[in-house]
Design an enzyme around this catalytic site. Structure first.
Site, PDB file in Angstrom:
ATOM      1  N   GLU A 128      47.131  49.880  45.825  1.00  0.00           N
ATOM      2  CA  GLU A 128      46.640  49.341  47.262  1.00  0.00           C
ATOM      3  C   GLU A 128      46.497  47.888  47.209  1.00  0.00           C
ATOM      4  O   GLU A 128      46.026  47.550  46.021  1.00  0.00           O
ATOM      5  CB  GLU A 128      45.471  50.105  47.710  1.00  0.00           C
ATOM      6  N   LYS A 188      44.297  44.726  47.219  1.00  0.00           N
ATOM      7  CA  LYS A 188      42.787  44.537  47.480  1.00  0.00           C
ATOM      8  C   LYS A 188      42.519  43.423  48.471  1.00  0.00           C
ATOM      9  O   LYS A 188      42.640  42.051  48.032  1.00  0.00           O
ATOM     10  CB  LYS A 188      42.361  44.042  46.076  1.00  0.00           C
ATOM     11  N   LYS A 235      43.449  41.701  39.142  1.00  0.00           N
ATOM     12  CA  LYS A 235      43.112  40.510  39.853  1.00  0.00           C
ATOM     13  C   LYS A 235      44.561  39.635  39.705  1.00  0.00           C
ATOM     14  O   LYS A 235      44.713  39.517  38.745  1.00  0.00           O
ATOM     15  CB  LYS A 235      42.088  39.743  39.639  1.00  0.00           C
ATOM     16  N   CYS A 256      38.825  -1.552  50.809  1.00  0.00           N
ATOM     17  CA  CYS A 256      39.414  -0.416  51.758  1.00  0.00           C
ATOM     18  C   CYS A 256      40.880  -0.496  51.764  1.00  0.00           C
ATOM     19  O   CYS A 256      41.483  -1.438  52.174  1.00  0.00           O
ATOM     20  CB  CYS A 256      38.483  -0.454  53.085  1.00  0.00           C
TER      21      CYS A 256
HETATM   22  S1  IVH Z   1      38.106  51.115  46.577  1.00  0.00           S
HETATM   23  C1  IVH Z   1      34.782  53.301  44.294  1.00  0.00           C
HETATM   24  N1  IVH Z   1      40.079  49.978  47.560  1.00  0.00           N
HETATM   25  O1  IVH Z   1      37.081  45.472  46.320  1.00  0.00           O
HETATM   26  C2  IVH Z   1      36.027  52.434  44.809  1.00  0.00           C
HETATM   27  N2  IVH Z   1      38.090  48.561  47.271  1.00  0.00           N
HETATM   28  O2  IVH Z   1      35.702  44.353  43.901  1.00  0.00           O
HETATM   29  C3  IVH Z   1      35.600  50.979  45.417  1.00  0.00           C
HETATM   30  N3  IVH Z   1      38.250  46.355  48.047  1.00  0.00           N
HETATM   31  O3  IVH Z   1      33.827  46.629  46.787  1.00  0.00           O
HETATM   32  C4  IVH Z   1      36.200  50.471  46.292  1.00  0.00           C
HETATM   33  N4  IVH Z   1      40.497  46.510  48.849  1.00  0.00           N
HETATM   34  O4  IVH Z   1      34.980  45.887  48.807  1.00  0.00           O
HETATM   35  C5  IVH Z   1      38.687  49.814  47.202  1.00  0.00           C
HETATM   36  N5  IVH Z   1      41.971  49.398  48.536  1.00  0.00           N
HETATM   37  C6  IVH Z   1      40.778  48.902  47.981  1.00  0.00           C
HETATM   38  C7  IVH Z   1      40.111  47.569  48.301  1.00  0.00           C
HETATM   39  C8  IVH Z   1      38.745  47.578  47.706  1.00  0.00           C
HETATM   40  C9  IVH Z   1      39.276  45.521  48.664  1.00  0.00           C
HETATM   41  C10 IVH Z   1      37.126  45.701  47.762  1.00  0.00           C
HETATM   42  C11 IVH Z   1      35.816  46.560  48.034  1.00  0.00           C
HETATM   43  C12 IVH Z   1      35.268  46.851  46.723  1.00  0.00           C
HETATM   44  C13 IVH Z   1      35.569  45.300  46.064  1.00  0.00           C
HETATM   45  C14 IVH Z   1      35.634  45.513  44.260  1.00  0.00           C
END
Ligand code: IVH
Length: 674
Positions: free
Chosen positions: A112, A114, A313, A404
């Site tokens: 997914e 992030k 990342k 300037c």
């Molecule tokens: S899953 C236990 N899925 O990234 C599972 N988090 O760095 C925790 N985030 O706190 C979250 N996209 O705020 C998940 N597709 C995604 C995400 C996602 C963004 C954020 C979320 C989490 C942070 C961790």
């Protein structure tokens, strides 16, 4: 007309369904205009039959009274964070750990995006949205339901009466972020740094009608408790759950994919390398999750992270290129900053030709010169910056300019500061465009229609070489400008006249763009020195500024930095000439000094709304003259709502909610008269 409650509920459901098609499926079946028509019909019906209203009504996304603080929400299942990986090797190590935990069972991952937003949790009871909270420290967050309600993707009612808790991310698209900042620029407000901070700030706004103006989006990615076999919404896999959430009307990402082995996983990760920039929102990586709930249970979690998921990342994008030369940027406040001109290079989705070098200390530290190879990146994904020199060409290091680059006046350096300043702020061509634009801005002199383009045209045509020249403009000269006709020219002239007539001294003072001197400081100063002549008189005392600094610093809220900056400004001969010219041209407003009044309305707070027989400002002044205070929104600390004609129903219902007395104009008159 809707005759029965059933008809009302049917319309509310219909609107909810259209909203789902729009925000969840991205596949609307009616136009925005048709939707608005239906919504109006619903609102009219609610106005006529307030008792029919449901909590999940599509009309209830805005218009809640501001709240003073958010309640804490404590959860049973903490919102965990994710461990990070940064390259294929680290990801492989994660994969090996997963295999280590599961043996040779067949394994699937969901990949997914992030999303770089804010973690949130939404609670539904019997299909109705009842609570929305921030992540906070994971265990305890804040109840921001009131603002999440304004986010259109947050379904207020699901398609089935399911009770569930979902987690996801609230964020702002790049485009929405750009629009918010464009508006702030036009309004003379400070710009937001990035989309994430803006989303965070919006979620914490105490006035939800403000929040409603900032377009947030939401994507949900985890169903709490979904792994439990007995759970009502239990599926075998996460991917199935996401499909199910979508069916219920909850927005999930369209970009999730399944990988069934390492090769597919790494291919999926690679495929995002360039595609990430095409996403309409900022994504700082990918999240890779084990798909099967049974396998997730086997792997378990540490106190901080699940062992069944990891973040990958994206590498911070950096490239090297060659320095072609150096140019300077002269900002509105006179800061002269070095900019490297670069051989054009592709970086994070755009072609970069220039990169900021921040200041001259940085240039010296890097030892940067023409022909050098440099490593650049994008700060906050937007502004290209030079990180380091990777190869020297052997040419001289760039030198700090003494004059300037725009107006040739001698540059100065504030003590202890790294910025190099051009203090000829009122005549320096480099600063002119920005300072004229600022001067004319809505919160300053408020010259209607005098935006970036027009300022540029006027300056290019040599009609303006300082802000004073605005007041010597002639309609016939303006009309000759590119694309402007007689009508626009006359409009501008009358806008300038209006601005001149309506200006206060504090607005003029703010409009001058004096370093460190913002609107509220200007107001405080103008209360003591209520016109330009008063400041001149003080500045002209021949004691090296001592009296001036003493007098200005004595004002509540004004410190030495502002006072010194104001003194330097007024004392500078060029600035002084412009200020005197303004006075000559009749731009010499006097501040209305508001004596701290004790009167019949001391301690009473008013909100004025609707149309009254005179401008609201007039009533505000009269209320203040007898000690009252006027604020913008109804809350529990409001005493009276003054409701003119065409008062919106949200203000009235807020007044009702807080037990605020509603006055018409006559009642207000009576109150003022005591
Ligand atoms: S899953 C236990 N899925 O990234 C599972 N988090 O760095 C925790 N985030 O706190 C979250 N996209 O705020 C998940 N597709 C995604 C995400 C996602 C963004 C954020 C979320 C989490 C942070 C961790």
């Amino acid at each position: 007309m809707l005759q029965t409650r059933e008809e009302y509920l049917r319309l509310a459901d219909e609107l909810t369904e259209h909203s789902r098609r729009y925000y969840v499926d991205a596949n609307p079946t009616i136009s925005d205009v048709e939707y608005d028509k239906l919504l109006k019909k619903l609102e009219k019906c609610e106005e006529d039959n307030p008792s029919w209203m449901v909590d999940w009504s599509p009309s209830k996304r805005v218009g809640h009274a501001p709240i003073s603080s958010f309640n804490k929400v404590t959860r049973d299942t903490p919102m965990l964070s994710l461990d990070n990986t940064y390259d294929a090797d680290e990801l492989r190590a994660f994969h090996d750990r997963v295999i280590g935990g599961l043996g040779d069972e067949p394994l699937e991952y969901v990949v997914e995006p992030k999303i770089d937003g804010l973690g949130i949790e939404l609670t539904y009871t019997d299909g109705i949205f009842v609570l929305g909270s921030t992540r906070g420290d994971g265990l305890t967050g804040e109840d921001v339901s009131i603002n999440l309600r304004t986010v259109h993707g947050v379904a207020l009612k699901l398609r089935e009466p399911a009770s569930l808790v979902v987690r996801g991310e609230v964020f702002m698209t790049r485009e929405a972020f750009a629009r918010v900042n464009e508006k702030r620029l036009a309004d003379g407000d400070a710009l937001f740094k990035n989309a994430r901070n803006t989303a965070a700030g919006t979620l914490k706004l105490q006035d939800s009608s403000e929040a409603a103006k900032r377009p947030l989006m939401v994507t949900l990615y985890e169903l709490v408790g979904a792994e439990q076999e007995g759970a009502t919404e239990h599926q075998d896999t996460h991917f199935q759950t996401l499909e199910r959430l979508k069916e219920l009307g909850i927005p999930v990402s369209d970009h999730n994919t399944v990988a069934t082995n390492w090769d597919e996983l790494i291919a999926a990760v690679e495929s995002w390398r360039d595609r990430r920039h095409a996403l309409p929102f900022e994504a700082d990586g990918l999240v890779i999750k084990v798909n099967s709930y049974a396998q997730r249970a086997k792997l378990g979690s540490t106190s901080k992270y699940p062992r069944w998921a990891i973040a990958y990342k994206f590498p911070a994008e950096q490239v090297t290129t060659t320095v072609l030369g150096l140019s300077h940027n002269v900002g509105r406040t006179g800061a002269v900053t070095p900019v490297a001109d670069l051989e054009p290079v592709e970086l994070a989705g755009t072609t970069v030709k220039r990169a900021s070098l921040h200041n001259w200390d940085q240039v010296e530290r890097l030892g940067i010169g023409k022909g050098d190879r440099v490593l650049i990146h994008k700060a906050g994904e937007i502004i290209p910056q030079v990180l380091s020199v990777t190869e020297k060409a052997g040419n001289d290091v760039f030198r700090e300019p003494t004059n300037c680059p725009s107006c040739d006046s001698v540059l100065v350096r504030e003590e202890g500061k790294v910025a190099l300043l051009c203090v000829a702020s009122m005549t320096c061509g480099g600063q002119l465009q920005e300072s004229v634009e600022f001067f004319a801005g809505r919160k300053q002199m408020n010259i209607d229609g005098m935006g970036e383009k027009l300022c540029g045209l006027l300056i290019d045509a040599d009609l303006i070489s300082s802000v004073a020249d605005i007041f010597t403009l002639k309609a016939e000269d303006i009309a000759k400008l590119d694309r402007l006709g007689e009508v626009s020219a006359n409009n501008l002239i009358s806008a300038i006249e209006t601005a001149k007539r309506d200006a206060s001294f504090s607005r003029l003072l703010t409009a001058l763009g004096i370093r460190h001197l913002g609107g509220s400081a200007a107001k405080a100063i103008a209360q003591k020195y209520n016109r330009m002549a008063a400041l001149f008189e003080l500045a002209d005392i021949d004691d090296g500024g001592e009296s001036f600094l003493e007098g200005v610093c004595a004002i509540d809220g004004i410190g030495a930095v502002i006072a010194q900056s104001l003194y330097d400004f007024v004392h500078d001969p060029t600035n002084r000439a412009v200020l005197e010219r303004l006075i000559e041209l009749g731009v010499d407003p006097v501040e209305k000094v508001v004596a701290k009044v004790e009167g019949g309305l001391s301690g009473k707070t008013f909100v004025i709304t609707g149309t009254l027989s005179a401008p609201r400002g007039e009533f505000k002044a009269r209320i203040e003259a007898v000690g009252g205070k006027v604020t913008g929104s109804v809350s529990k600390s409001t005493n009276y709502l003054v409701a003119g004609e065409k008062t919106g129903k949200s203000k009235l219902s807020a007044a009702e909610k807080h037990g605020v007395e509603v006055l018409d104009e006559a009642a207000l008159e009576a109150l003022i008269a005591g």
